[in-house]
Design a protein around this motif. Structure first.
Motif, PDB file in Angstrom:
ATOM      1  N   VAL A 117      59.611  30.412 -90.509  1.00  0.00           N
ATOM      2  CA  VAL A 117      58.166  30.204 -90.613  1.00  0.00           C
ATOM      3  C   VAL A 117      57.471  31.196 -89.691  1.00  0.00           C
ATOM      4  O   VAL A 117      57.924  31.428 -88.565  1.00  0.00           O
ATOM      5  N   VAL A 118      56.371  31.782 -90.154  1.00  0.00           N
ATOM      6  CA  VAL A 118      55.559  32.666 -89.319  1.00  0.00           C
ATOM      7  C   VAL A 118      54.175  32.063 -89.131  1.00  0.00           C
ATOM      8  O   VAL A 118      53.621  31.448 -90.043  1.00  0.00           O
ATOM      9  N   ILE A 119      53.650  32.206 -87.922  1.00  0.00           N
ATOM     10  CA  ILE A 119      52.289  31.779 -87.606  1.00  0.00           C
ATOM     11  C   ILE A 119      51.598  32.881 -86.822  1.00  0.00           C
ATOM     12  O   ILE A 119      52.244  33.772 -86.270  1.00  0.00           O
ATOM     13  N   GLY A 120      50.263  32.782 -86.774  1.00  0.00           N
ATOM     14  CA  GLY A 120      49.480  33.632 -85.899  1.00  0.00           C
ATOM     15  C   GLY A 120      48.961  32.815 -84.727  1.00  0.00           C
ATOM     16  O   GLY A 120      49.494  31.748 -84.406  1.00  0.00           O
ATOM     17  N   THR A 121      47.911  33.309 -84.107  1.00  0.00           N
ATOM     18  CA  THR A 121      47.377  32.628 -82.918  1.00  0.00           C
ATOM     19  C   THR A 121      45.872  32.401 -83.037  1.00  0.00           C
ATOM     20  O   THR A 121      45.184  32.277 -82.023  1.00  0.00           O
ATOM     21  N   ASP A 122      45.363  32.328 -84.265  1.00  0.00           N
ATOM     22  CA  ASP A 122      43.917  32.214 -84.481  1.00  0.00           C
ATOM     23  C   ASP A 122      43.459  30.806 -84.825  1.00  0.00           C
ATOM     24  O   ASP A 122      42.273  30.584 -85.040  1.00  0.00           O
ATOM     25  N   CYS A 123      44.388  29.864 -84.905  1.00  0.00           N
ATOM     26  CA  CYS A 123      44.073  28.563 -85.481  1.00  0.00           C
ATOM     27  C   CYS A 123      44.210  27.455 -84.439  1.00  0.00           C
ATOM     28  O   CYS A 123      45.324  27.017 -84.129  1.00  0.00           O
ATOM     29  N   PRO A 124      43.095  26.977 -83.882  1.00  0.00           N
ATOM     30  CA  PRO A 124      43.180  25.959 -82.825  1.00  0.00           C
ATOM     31  C   PRO A 124      43.706  24.615 -83.304  1.00  0.00           C
ATOM     32  O   PRO A 124      44.163  23.804 -82.500  1.00  0.00           O
ATOM     33  N   GLY A 125      43.673  24.358 -84.615  1.00  0.00           N
ATOM     34  CA  GLY A 125      44.150  23.085 -85.129  1.00  0.00           C
ATOM     35  C   GLY A 125      45.638  23.021 -85.390  1.00  0.00           C
ATOM     36  O   GLY A 125      46.159  21.960 -85.755  1.00  0.00           O
ATOM     37  N   LEU A 126      46.355  24.120 -85.183  1.00  0.00           N
ATOM     38  CA  LEU A 126      47.795  24.109 -85.388  1.00  0.00           C
ATOM     39  C   LEU A 126      48.454  23.160 -84.389  1.00  0.00           C
ATOM     40  O   LEU A 126      48.148  23.197 -83.201  1.00  0.00           O
ATOM     41  N   SER A 127      49.350  22.329 -84.876  1.00  0.00           N
ATOM     42  CA  SER A 127      49.992  21.329 -84.012  1.00  0.00           C
ATOM     43  C   SER A 127      51.502  21.371 -84.187  1.00  0.00           C
ATOM     44  O   SER A 127      52.026  21.909 -85.170  1.00  0.00           O
ATOM     45  N   ASN A 212      32.595  21.357 -83.854  1.00  0.00           N
ATOM     46  CA  ASN A 212      33.425  20.295 -84.405  1.00  0.00           C
ATOM     47  C   ASN A 212      34.891  20.598 -84.057  1.00  0.00           C
ATOM     48  O   ASN A 212      35.669  21.017 -84.902  1.00  0.00           O
ATOM     49  N   PRO A 213      35.268  20.379 -82.791  1.00  0.00           N
ATOM     50  CA  PRO A 213      36.619  20.732 -82.354  1.00  0.00           C
ATOM     51  C   PRO A 213      37.708  20.063 -83.180  1.00  0.00           C
ATOM     52  O   PRO A 213      38.802  20.613 -83.356  1.00  0.00           O
ATOM     53  N   ALA A 214      37.444  18.873 -83.705  1.00  0.00           N
ATOM     54  CA  ALA A 214      38.469  18.158 -84.484  1.00  0.00           C
ATOM     55  C   ALA A 214      38.794  18.871 -85.786  1.00  0.00           C
ATOM     56  O   ALA A 214      39.850  18.638 -86.380  1.00  0.00           O
ATOM     57  N   ARG A 215      37.878  19.745 -86.222  1.00  0.00           N
ATOM     58  CA  ARG A 215      38.124  20.446 -87.493  1.00  0.00           C
ATOM     59  C   ARG A 215      39.345  21.336 -87.407  1.00  0.00           C
ATOM     60  O   ARG A 215      40.080  21.468 -88.367  1.00  0.00           O
TER      61      ARG A 215
END
Length: 216
Positions: A117-127, A212-215
């Motif tokens: 799996v590859v991810i970046g670092t732009d997505c604050p909702g990634l868990s 909307n941080p929860a988004r």
């Protein structure tokens, strides 16, 4: 004589690829910097790095960080401070983002991984939970995608290299996800989709997240 029982098949080994940049003033989040200034954009990027690193650590899967450029004075034998405990590599200097991701996937599979799996670092909702879901989905699907609400994706995973998914894409545009899914359909791949999340690339993206941080 009874038939010998076959041993259970081993679960394919997971490996996570993290595509990132060094947090250097003027070298990160240039679209965001155009709206809020380079220093503020760097601070946001450091925040995003910390959120991503926390999710990666909590997921507890083997991972490698692929940096866009070689860090100044960086010792490849030592982890980067933003990524404690993780090995890192430098992305190839030439080639599109797709070509660089394809090479990272190829090397992970060659090293013995069976789900990458590859991810970046732009997505604050990634868990961590989403990362674990992605690897779980690769036990029953050939491809898993995490759609971003800008038309791209924040996560892509597969259980063998499908190089065509990285070719002929207009990277950083709203066509990346639909074009990737079209390729997957043409190749007959079973695709699992994760929840759509919010990327932070521009001042408007940042305002949306802050409002909307929860988004995520």
């Amino acid at each position: 004589m009874k038939n010998a029982r076959m041993p259970p098949a081993a679960t394919p080994a997971p490996h996570l690829l993290v595509f990132a940049r060094e947090p250097v003033l003027g070298r990160v989040k240039t679209r965001l910097a155009a709206g809020i200034g380079a220093a503020a954009a760097l601070a946001v990027y450091r925040e995003l790095l910390a959120l991503t690193a926390a999710a990666v650590a909590a997921a507890q899967v083997p991972a490698t960080v692929w940096l866009a450029e070689a860090p100044a004075g960086g010792d490849p034998a030592l982890p980067r401070p933003e990524w404690p405990g993780l090995p890192w590599r430098v992305q190839p200097a030439a080639g599109s983002l797709g070509a660089r991701m394809a090479q990272a996937f190829e090397e992970a599979f060659a090293a013995g991984a069976g789900r990458v799996v590859v991810i970046g670092t732009d997505c604050p909702g990634l868990s961590a939970d989403l990362l674990r879901q992605a690897f779980d989905q690769l036990l029953s699907h050939e491809l898993v995608v995490g759609p971003a609400d800008d038309g791209g994706y924040y996560l892509l995973g597969m259980n063998e290299l499908e190089a065509e998914l990285f070719a002929n894409k207009a990277w950083s545009t709203a066509t990346v996800l639909p074009d990737t899914l079209a390729d997957a359909a043409r190749l007959g791949l079973r695709v699992a989709r994760l929840p759509t999340l919010h990327d932070v690339d521009s001042a408007q993206d940042l305002a949306t997240w802050r409002g909307n941080p929860a988004r995520g």
